[in-house]
Write a protein that holds these residues in place. Structure first.
Motif, PDB file in Angstrom:
ATOM      1  N   ARG A  68      34.605  46.595  35.791  1.00  0.00           N
ATOM      2  CA  ARG A  68      33.686  46.639  34.650  1.00  0.00           C
ATOM      3  C   ARG A  68      33.993  45.513  33.674  1.00  0.00           C
ATOM      4  NH1 ARG A  68      31.124  51.883  33.181  1.00  0.00           N
ATOM      5  NH2 ARG A  68      31.426  53.247  34.949  1.00  0.00           N
ATOM      6  N   ARG A  69      35.179  44.952  33.781  1.00  0.00           N
ATOM      7  CA  ARG A  69      35.607  43.936  32.834  1.00  0.00           C
ATOM      8  C   ARG A  69      35.425  42.518  33.371  1.00  0.00           C
ATOM      9  NH1 ARG A  69      41.171  43.940  29.621  1.00  0.00           N
ATOM     10  NH2 ARG A  69      40.197  43.293  27.705  1.00  0.00           N
ATOM     11  N   GLU A  70      35.852  42.274  34.610  1.00  0.00           N
ATOM     12  CA  GLU A  70      35.742  40.954  35.242  1.00  0.00           C
ATOM     13  C   GLU A  70      34.484  40.918  36.088  1.00  0.00           C
ATOM     14  OE1 GLU A  70      37.407  38.102  35.283  1.00  0.00           O
ATOM     15  OE2 GLU A  70      38.857  38.745  33.799  1.00  0.00           O
ATOM     16  N   ARG A  71      33.340  40.817  35.442  1.00  0.00           N
ATOM     17  CA  ARG A  71      32.093  40.819  36.198  1.00  0.00           C
ATOM     18  C   ARG A  71      31.177  39.722  35.698  1.00  0.00           C
ATOM     19  NH1 ARG A  71      29.325  46.489  34.938  1.00  0.00           N
ATOM     20  NH2 ARG A  71      29.730  46.488  37.138  1.00  0.00           N
ATOM     21  N   LEU A  72      30.514  39.096  36.668  1.00  0.00           N
ATOM     22  CA  LEU A  72      29.435  38.175  36.347  1.00  0.00           C
ATOM     23  C   LEU A  72      28.107  38.809  36.739  1.00  0.00           C
ATOM     24  CD1 LEU A  72      30.831  34.682  37.369  1.00  0.00           C
ATOM     25  CD2 LEU A  72      30.676  35.688  35.110  1.00  0.00           C
ATOM     26  N   VAL A  73      28.101  39.559  37.848  1.00  0.00           N
ATOM     27  CA  VAL A  73      26.888  40.247  38.281  1.00  0.00           C
ATOM     28  C   VAL A  73      27.165  41.745  38.330  1.00  0.00           C
ATOM     29  CG1 VAL A  73      25.139  40.461  40.093  1.00  0.00           C
ATOM     30  CG2 VAL A  73      26.088  38.224  39.557  1.00  0.00           C
ATOM     31  N   SER A  74      27.854  42.203  39.389  1.00  0.00           N
ATOM     32  CA  SER A  74      28.095  43.641  39.490  1.00  0.00           C
ATOM     33  C   SER A  74      29.574  44.000  39.545  1.00  0.00           C
ATOM     34  CB  SER A  74      27.376  44.212  40.724  1.00  0.00           C
ATOM     35  OG  SER A  74      28.024  43.777  41.896  1.00  0.00           O
ATOM     36  N   GLY A  75      30.473  43.033  39.460  1.00  0.00           N
ATOM     37  CA  GLY A  75      31.900  43.321  39.427  1.00  0.00           C
ATOM     38  C   GLY A  75      32.569  43.366  40.787  1.00  0.00           C
ATOM     39  N   VAL A  76      31.872  42.974  41.853  1.00  0.00           N
ATOM     40  CA  VAL A  76      32.456  43.021  43.198  1.00  0.00           C
ATOM     41  C   VAL A  76      33.671  42.096  43.284  1.00  0.00           C
ATOM     42  CG1 VAL A  76      32.077  42.471  45.633  1.00  0.00           C
ATOM     43  CG2 VAL A  76      30.340  43.711  44.361  1.00  0.00           C
ATOM     44  N   PHE A  77      33.508  40.837  42.886  1.00  0.00           N
ATOM     45  CA  PHE A  77      34.617  39.890  43.017  1.00  0.00           C
ATOM     46  C   PHE A  77      35.707  40.159  41.991  1.00  0.00           C
ATOM     47  CE2 PHE A  77      31.178  37.397  45.037  1.00  0.00           C
ATOM     48  CZ  PHE A  77      31.706  37.438  46.306  1.00  0.00           C
ATOM     49  N   GLY A  78      35.357  40.666  40.824  1.00  0.00           N
ATOM     50  CA  GLY A  78      36.374  41.041  39.850  1.00  0.00           C
ATOM     51  C   GLY A  78      37.249  42.165  40.382  1.00  0.00           C
ATOM     52  N   GLY A  79      36.632  43.161  41.001  1.00  0.00           N
ATOM     53  CA  GLY A  79      37.395  44.271  41.577  1.00  0.00           C
ATOM     54  C   GLY A  79      38.221  43.836  42.768  1.00  0.00           C
ATOM     55  N   LEU A  80      37.641  42.996  43.628  1.00  0.00           N
ATOM     56  CA  LEU A  80      38.371  42.501  44.791  1.00  0.00           C
ATOM     57  C   LEU A  80      39.554  41.637  44.346  1.00  0.00           C
ATOM     58  CD1 LEU A  80      38.373  42.488  47.872  1.00  0.00           C
ATOM     59  CD2 LEU A  80      36.890  40.491  47.798  1.00  0.00           C
ATOM     60  N   ALA A  81      39.360  40.834  43.308  1.00  0.00           N
ATOM     61  CA  ALA A  81      40.444  39.995  42.786  1.00  0.00           C
ATOM     62  C   ALA A  81      41.565  40.857  42.220  1.00  0.00           C
ATOM     63  CB  ALA A  81      39.908  39.049  41.715  1.00  0.00           C
ATOM     64  N   LEU A  82      41.218  41.912  41.507  1.00  0.00           N
ATOM     65  CA  LEU A  82      42.227  42.817  40.973  1.00  0.00           C
ATOM     66  C   LEU A  82      42.981  43.499  42.112  1.00  0.00           C
ATOM     67  CD1 LEU A  82      43.371  44.024  38.370  1.00  0.00           C
ATOM     68  CD2 LEU A  82      41.672  45.819  38.565  1.00  0.00           C
ATOM     69  N   TYR A  83      42.271  43.912  43.128  1.00  0.00           N
ATOM     70  CA  TYR A  83      42.860  44.584  44.284  1.00  0.00           C
ATOM     71  C   TYR A  83      43.820  43.661  45.040  1.00  0.00           C
ATOM     72  CZ  TYR A  83      43.001  47.419  48.565  1.00  0.00           C
ATOM     73  OH  TYR A  83      43.402  48.168  49.636  1.00  0.00           O
ATOM     74  N   LEU A  84      43.436  42.380  45.181  1.00  0.00           N
ATOM     75  CA  LEU A  84      44.248  41.414  45.932  1.00  0.00           C
ATOM     76  C   LEU A  84      45.177  40.582  45.054  1.00  0.00           C
ATOM     77  CD1 LEU A  84      41.500  40.056  48.353  1.00  0.00           C
ATOM     78  CD2 LEU A  84      43.300  41.718  48.873  1.00  0.00           C
ATOM     79  N   SER A  85      45.135  40.763  43.749  1.00  0.00           N
ATOM     80  CA  SER A  85      45.953  40.008  42.791  1.00  0.00           C
ATOM     81  C   SER A  85      45.696  38.503  42.890  1.00  0.00           C
ATOM     82  CB  SER A  85      47.441  40.297  42.999  1.00  0.00           C
ATOM     83  OG  SER A  85      47.719  41.653  42.828  1.00  0.00           O
ATOM     84  N   VAL A  86      44.418  38.125  42.873  1.00  0.00           N
ATOM     85  CA  VAL A  86      44.042  36.715  42.868  1.00  0.00           C
ATOM     86  C   VAL A  86      43.056  36.473  41.734  1.00  0.00           C
ATOM     87  CG1 VAL A  86      44.407  36.381  45.339  1.00  0.00           C
ATOM     88  CG2 VAL A  86      42.165  37.018  44.527  1.00  0.00           C
ATOM     89  N   ASP A  87      42.772  35.222  41.487  1.00  0.00           N
ATOM     90  CA  ASP A  87      41.808  34.850  40.458  1.00  0.00           C
ATOM     91  C   ASP A  87      40.391  35.105  40.984  1.00  0.00           C
ATOM     92  OD1 ASP A  87      40.352  33.704  38.427  1.00  0.00           O
ATOM     93  OD2 ASP A  87      41.233  31.712  38.621  1.00  0.00           O
ATOM     94  N   PRO A  88      39.543  35.832  40.232  1.00  0.00           N
ATOM     95  CA  PRO A  88      38.191  36.094  40.719  1.00  0.00           C
ATOM     96  C   PRO A  88      37.360  34.825  40.892  1.00  0.00           C
ATOM     97  CG  PRO A  88      38.444  36.878  38.466  1.00  0.00           C
ATOM     98  CD  PRO A  88      39.794  36.470  38.946  1.00  0.00           C
ATOM     99  N   THR A  89      37.667  33.773  40.144  1.00  0.00           N
ATOM    100  CA  THR A  89      36.926  32.523  40.287  1.00  0.00           C
ATOM    101  C   THR A  89      37.113  31.946  41.685  1.00  0.00           C
ATOM    102  OG1 THR A  89      37.203  32.098  37.932  1.00  0.00           O
ATOM    103  CG2 THR A  89      36.571  30.228  39.304  1.00  0.00           C
ATOM    104  N   PHE A  90      38.328  32.062  42.230  1.00  0.00           N
ATOM    105  CA  PHE A  90      38.592  31.595  43.590  1.00  0.00           C
ATOM    106  C   PHE A  90      37.707  32.338  44.588  1.00  0.00           C
ATOM    107  CE2 PHE A  90      40.910  32.336  47.572  1.00  0.00           C
ATOM    108  CZ  PHE A  90      40.957  31.030  48.047  1.00  0.00           C
ATOM    109  N   LEU A  91      37.607  33.644  44.455  1.00  0.00           N
ATOM    110  CA  LEU A  91      36.776  34.434  45.367  1.00  0.00           C
ATOM    111  C   LEU A  91      35.303  34.077  45.208  1.00  0.00           C
ATOM    112  CD1 LEU A  91      38.481  37.926  45.033  1.00  0.00           C
ATOM    113  CD2 LEU A  91      38.723  36.271  46.896  1.00  0.00           C
ATOM    114  N   ARG A  92      34.854  33.875  43.990  1.00  0.00           N
ATOM    115  CA  ARG A  92      33.452  33.521  43.755  1.00  0.00           C
ATOM    116  C   ARG A  92      33.118  32.162  44.375  1.00  0.00           C
ATOM    117  NH1 ARG A  92      34.736  35.611  38.086  1.00  0.00           N
ATOM    118  NH2 ARG A  92      34.025  37.775  38.220  1.00  0.00           N
ATOM    119  N   LEU A  93      34.013  31.191  44.193  1.00  0.00           N
ATOM    120  CA  LEU A  93      33.784  29.864  44.768  1.00  0.00           C
ATOM    121  C   LEU A  93      33.780  29.918  46.298  1.00  0.00           C
ATOM    122  CD1 LEU A  93      35.922  27.621  42.405  1.00  0.00           C
ATOM    123  CD2 LEU A  93      33.428  27.719  42.565  1.00  0.00           C
TER     124      LEU A  93
END
Length: 162
Positions: free
Chosen positions: A83-108
């Motif tokens: 709910r916090r790290e979201r640009l659209v629906s929070g998928v990459f923010g949640g995945l980044a939190l789960y994997l301990s990576v930067d969400p920007t890397f996952l989005r790119l």
């Protein structure tokens, strides 16, 4: 890093991507046949499709798990949309939190895969993840102010001397 500066970085990266696509179109128009080998490689890559995407993702996963400081998700940890790290629906923010990576890397990485392998498969995968992955709990405010959009309220004025 504040949420606002992360958002600014994300917008900067999107802007750089748009510029790169524009430069590509200009060069293609100006240079024409000189870019034919590059176009052939891109077309061949698209022809390999999701098989190549899975190989690349597997290699990235192996390299990621071998990096110093890697932490596997805790036993019983759930993948939730952020709910916090979201640009659209929070998928990459949640995945980044789960994997301990930067969400920007996952989005790119997602944008790169989508550009290489097609818009519709990537779009369908993202929408499916948005529907399947449950939303996380309400995030507490970062610095004690309400979670509304905008900067935090100014501090109260100092008390007058007595």
């Amino acid at each position: 890093m504040s949420a606002e500066s992360k958002h600014d970085q994300a917008l900067t990266l999107v802007g750089a991507g748009v510029i790169a696509v524009g430069v590509w179109f200009i060069l293609e128009r100006l240079l024409g046949d000189l870019l034919a080998p590059v176009r052939a490689v891109i077309d061949a890559t698209r022809g390999m499709g999701w098989g190549l995407a899975l190989v690349i993702a597997g290699v990235a996963l192996i390299v990621y798990t071998k990096r110093p400081g890697f932490r596997a998700p805790a036993p019983g940890a759930r993948l939730l949309r952020s709910r916090r790290e979201r640009l659209v629906s929070g998928v990459f923010g949640g995945l980044a939190l789960y994997l301990s990576v930067d969400p920007t890397f996952l989005r790119l990485a997602f944008v790169a895969f989508t550009l290489l392998f097609g818009l519709w498969p990537g779009l369908v995968a993202y929408v499916a993840a948005s529907i399947i992955i449950p939303e996380g709990p309400e995030a507490p405010p970062a610095s004690g102010h309400s979670a509304s959009v905008g900067p935090p309220p100014p501090p109260p004025p100092p008390a007058p001397p007595e």
